[in-house]
Scaffold this active site. Structure first.
Site, PDB file in Angstrom:
ATOM      1  N   ARG A 260      -0.610  -8.566  -8.856  1.00  0.00           N
ATOM      2  CA  ARG A 260      -1.706  -7.750  -8.349  1.00  0.00           C
ATOM      3  C   ARG A 260      -3.045  -8.285  -8.819  1.00  0.00           C
ATOM      4  O   ARG A 260      -3.199  -8.645  -9.986  1.00  0.00           O
ATOM      5  CB  ARG A 260      -1.524  -6.298  -8.813  1.00  0.00           C
ATOM      6  CG  ARG A 260      -0.212  -5.750  -8.288  1.00  0.00           C
ATOM      7  CD  ARG A 260      -0.074  -4.267  -8.415  1.00  0.00           C
ATOM      8  NE  ARG A 260       1.221  -3.882  -7.856  1.00  0.00           N
ATOM      9  CZ  ARG A 260       1.729  -2.659  -7.905  1.00  0.00           C
ATOM     10  NH1 ARG A 260       1.030  -1.693  -8.476  1.00  0.00           N
ATOM     11  NH2 ARG A 260       2.890  -2.396  -7.370  1.00  0.00           N
ATOM     12  N   ARG A 275      -1.837  -2.952 -17.657  1.00  0.00           N
ATOM     13  CA  ARG A 275      -2.394  -3.467 -16.413  1.00  0.00           C
ATOM     14  C   ARG A 275      -2.480  -4.992 -16.447  1.00  0.00           C
ATOM     15  O   ARG A 275      -3.452  -5.555 -16.919  1.00  0.00           O
ATOM     16  CB  ARG A 275      -3.783  -2.855 -16.189  1.00  0.00           C
ATOM     17  CG  ARG A 275      -4.293  -2.929 -14.751  1.00  0.00           C
ATOM     18  CD  ARG A 275      -5.608  -2.177 -14.588  1.00  0.00           C
ATOM     19  NE  ARG A 275      -5.461  -0.755 -14.849  1.00  0.00           N
ATOM     20  CZ  ARG A 275      -5.079   0.138 -13.934  1.00  0.00           C
ATOM     21  NH1 ARG A 275      -4.844  -0.243 -12.700  1.00  0.00           N
ATOM     22  NH2 ARG A 275      -4.931   1.415 -14.251  1.00  0.00           N
ATOM     23  N   GLU A 347       1.335   6.464 -15.979  1.00  0.00           N
ATOM     24  CA  GLU A 347       2.255   6.187 -14.869  1.00  0.00           C
ATOM     25  C   GLU A 347       3.216   5.036 -15.210  1.00  0.00           C
ATOM     26  O   GLU A 347       2.808   3.990 -15.693  1.00  0.00           O
ATOM     27  CB  GLU A 347       1.451   5.798 -13.622  1.00  0.00           C
ATOM     28  CG  GLU A 347       2.352   5.465 -12.442  1.00  0.00           C
ATOM     29  CD  GLU A 347       1.594   4.796 -11.301  1.00  0.00           C
ATOM     30  OE1 GLU A 347       0.357   4.932 -11.241  1.00  0.00           O
ATOM     31  OE2 GLU A 347       2.246   4.126 -10.485  1.00  0.00           O
ATOM     32  N   SER A 350       6.425   5.244  -9.478  1.00  0.00           N
ATOM     33  CA  SER A 350       5.876   5.946  -8.335  1.00  0.00           C
ATOM     34  C   SER A 350       6.994   6.067  -7.313  1.00  0.00           C
ATOM     35  O   SER A 350       7.553   5.055  -6.920  1.00  0.00           O
ATOM     36  CB  SER A 350       4.761   5.102  -7.723  1.00  0.00           C
ATOM     37  OG  SER A 350       3.592   5.822  -7.642  1.00  0.00           O
ATOM     38  N   ARG A 389       5.497  -1.660 -18.784  1.00  0.00           N
ATOM     39  CA  ARG A 389       5.035  -0.364 -19.296  1.00  0.00           C
ATOM     40  C   ARG A 389       6.138   0.326 -20.105  1.00  0.00           C
ATOM     41  O   ARG A 389       5.842   1.083 -21.039  1.00  0.00           O
ATOM     42  CB  ARG A 389       4.569   0.530 -18.141  1.00  0.00           C
ATOM     43  CG  ARG A 389       3.241   0.028 -17.557  1.00  0.00           C
ATOM     44  CD  ARG A 389       2.689   0.928 -16.470  1.00  0.00           C
ATOM     45  NE  ARG A 389       1.427   0.392 -15.969  1.00  0.00           N
ATOM     46  CZ  ARG A 389       0.657   1.006 -15.073  1.00  0.00           C
ATOM     47  NH1 ARG A 389       1.010   2.176 -14.573  1.00  0.00           N
ATOM     48  NH2 ARG A 389      -0.483   0.459 -14.679  1.00  0.00           N
TER      49      ARG A 389
END
Length: 422
Positions: A260, A275, A347, A350, A389
RNA sequence: GGAAGGUUGGCCGAGUGGUUGAAGGCAACGGUCUCGAAAACCGUAAAGGAUAUGAGGAAUAUCCUUCAGGAGUUCGAAUCUCCUACCUUCCGCCA
């Protein structure tokens, strides 16, 4: 992508529902006019084509009988030119319409809470208790540095910011998690294992909704019209693109690296594993019948939760409000894991039901009966889980006063028997 | 990188300019037969779009499009030309 007919017949209602998403709908305004123009052009060009087809047959007959076909041919020359003009115009209109349809987000399901931003997301349920520490806790990047299991400095040298080397038991922990998650979903939740390409073409990115609107978020290959996948959702969902499926549901679990650009998130989560430009993720993807998709969303969310429970990590399930749904989802749950150093939940998964939004873009259909008309499937997916994460959560929640980290019981066999990283 | 061949409906597979939306086969569905099934026989069967009737639904009818994708030649293209993608084989290069 929404159905054009549905949009035509329910324009105002759709507009009303999309307002809650806080999306820019300016392009949407042109839909009615273009739609009408399109249909007018189709009628005109089709009646001319019907005329031509009849004449063509006539000409063939004349030729067979060795009669003079020249006057008919002359007339059709003119008709042919007119058809070409109208076809060109029609193509332009359809191209515009397609762009509009591609850029309209999905309609939220009625059960989705209405809200203006992420603060309006609703806590759906909570599992486990955040641990109490009787010593000064450290963020996971400091824990990792002391244990010598993550190396950002050299990653910055080799590549750049937001990349990391896992070293030694760090690398082993990441791989243990990946194997544990894959095994668990394949063995206990009935998913078929899949190892997809990490690079996909433009049609695939359009199929799952990353394009055409969010091209700046993607890593694109310079010389090719190929993209690094932001999630395994893209290759795995597009696996069945332009197919008519026969047996539903289909459940896939795929590990992939994810890429990303994180455009627009400069300065956020600059330290640690939260991130990164590249991270590992295990993704669950399901193709189901429309009437089953909401039940499946609960089931799939449960599958992701099970991993957190096995790892004994406290988390909560958030029901995302209309403003925080993302472009493609009709309904979405986020799983958020407790991150002690930030004193909050972050988070880690998802889980979304896209209904037929992706299926329509990607042409994924099924038949109820062997001769029944094809219908669009519903697609769902969810992280099960984001691995980086998860490492961060384990390091932080399981940290000890001496700086060591206790490995969750279920992972010990995957760690070659290592119970504590010290 | 060079050369050759290929890409047709759910699948296989004919088809080199004019009743080919596409032979034939398999699979599927309906029926005959049977106590039932199998076999055999008969029949039905692609997708998308526009319009009309209808409740803008289900359905029906008419028409258009679709033979990897795109562009072109032609009155007319699955069939001819060009470009692109993918697949197969051979050579080269690399692991």
């Amino acid at each position: 992508m929404l159905d054009m007919k549905f949009l035509r017949n329910n324009y105002e209602e759709v507009k009303e529902k999309l307002k809650y998403r806080g999306e820019d709908l300016s392009e949407f305004e042109m839909f009615g006019e273009l739609d009408e123009k399109r249909r007018k052009l189709i009628s005109e060009t089709e009646s001319l084509k019907a005329k031509r087809n009849a004449a063509t047959e006539e000409i063939a007959k004349l030729k067979r009988e060795k009669k003079d076909a020249e006057p008919a041919i002359q007339e059709m020359r003119e008709v042919g030119k007119k058809i070409a003009e109208l076809d060109k115009e029609l193509k332009e209109v359809e191209e515009k319409l397609k762009q509009i349809l591609y850029s309209i987000p999905n309609i939220p399901h009625e059960s989705v809470p209405i809200g203006e931003d992420e603060d309006d997301n609703v806590v759906h349920r909570t599992w486990g208790e955040p641990p109490e520490f009787d010593f000064e806790i450290q963020p996971h990047w400091d824990i990792a540095k002391n244990l010598n299991i993550l190396d950002w400095e050299r990653a910055a040298k080799v590549t750049g910011s937001r990349f990391v080397f896992y070293t030694g038991l760090g690398a082993r922990l990441e791989r243990a998690l990946l194997n544990f998650m894959m095994d668990y979903h394949a063995d206990h939740h009935g998913y078929t294992e899949m190892l997809p390409p990490y690079i996909v073409n433009r049609m695939s990115m359009i199929g799952t909704g990353q394009l055409p609107k969010f091209e700046e978020d993607a890593f694109k290959l310079e010389e090719w019209d190929y993209f690094m996948i932001p999630t395994a959702e893209v290759p795995v969902t597009n696996y069945h693109r332009d197919e008519i499926m026969l047996d539903l549901p289909k459940k896939y679990v795929a590990y992939s690296a994810c890429f990303r650009s994180e455009a627009g998130s400069a300065g956020r989560d600059t330290r640690g594993l939260i991130r990164q430009h590249q991270f590992n993720k295990v993704e669950l993807v399901q193709f189901v019948k429309p009437e089953d998709s909401y039940e499946t969303l609960e089931e799939l969310t449960g599958h992701a939760e099970k991993i957190l429970q096995e790892l004994e990590l406290p988390y909560r399930v958030m029901s995302m409000c209309t403003a925080d749904l993302g472009f493609t989802a009709a309904k979405k749950y986020d799983l958020e894991v407790w991150i002690p150093s930030q004193n909050t939940y972050r988070e880690i998964s998802s889980c979304s039901n896209f209904e037929d939004f992706q299926a329509r873009r990607a042409g994924i259909r099924f038949r109820r009966e062997p001769n029944a008309k094809p219908e669009y499937v519903h697609t769902l997916n969810g992280s099960g889980l984001a691995i980086g994460r998860t490492v961060a959560a384990i390091l932080e929640n399981n940290q000890q006063e001496d700086g060591s980290v206790v490995i969750p019981k279920v992972l010990v066999p995957y760690m070659g028997g290592v119970e504590v990283i010290r």
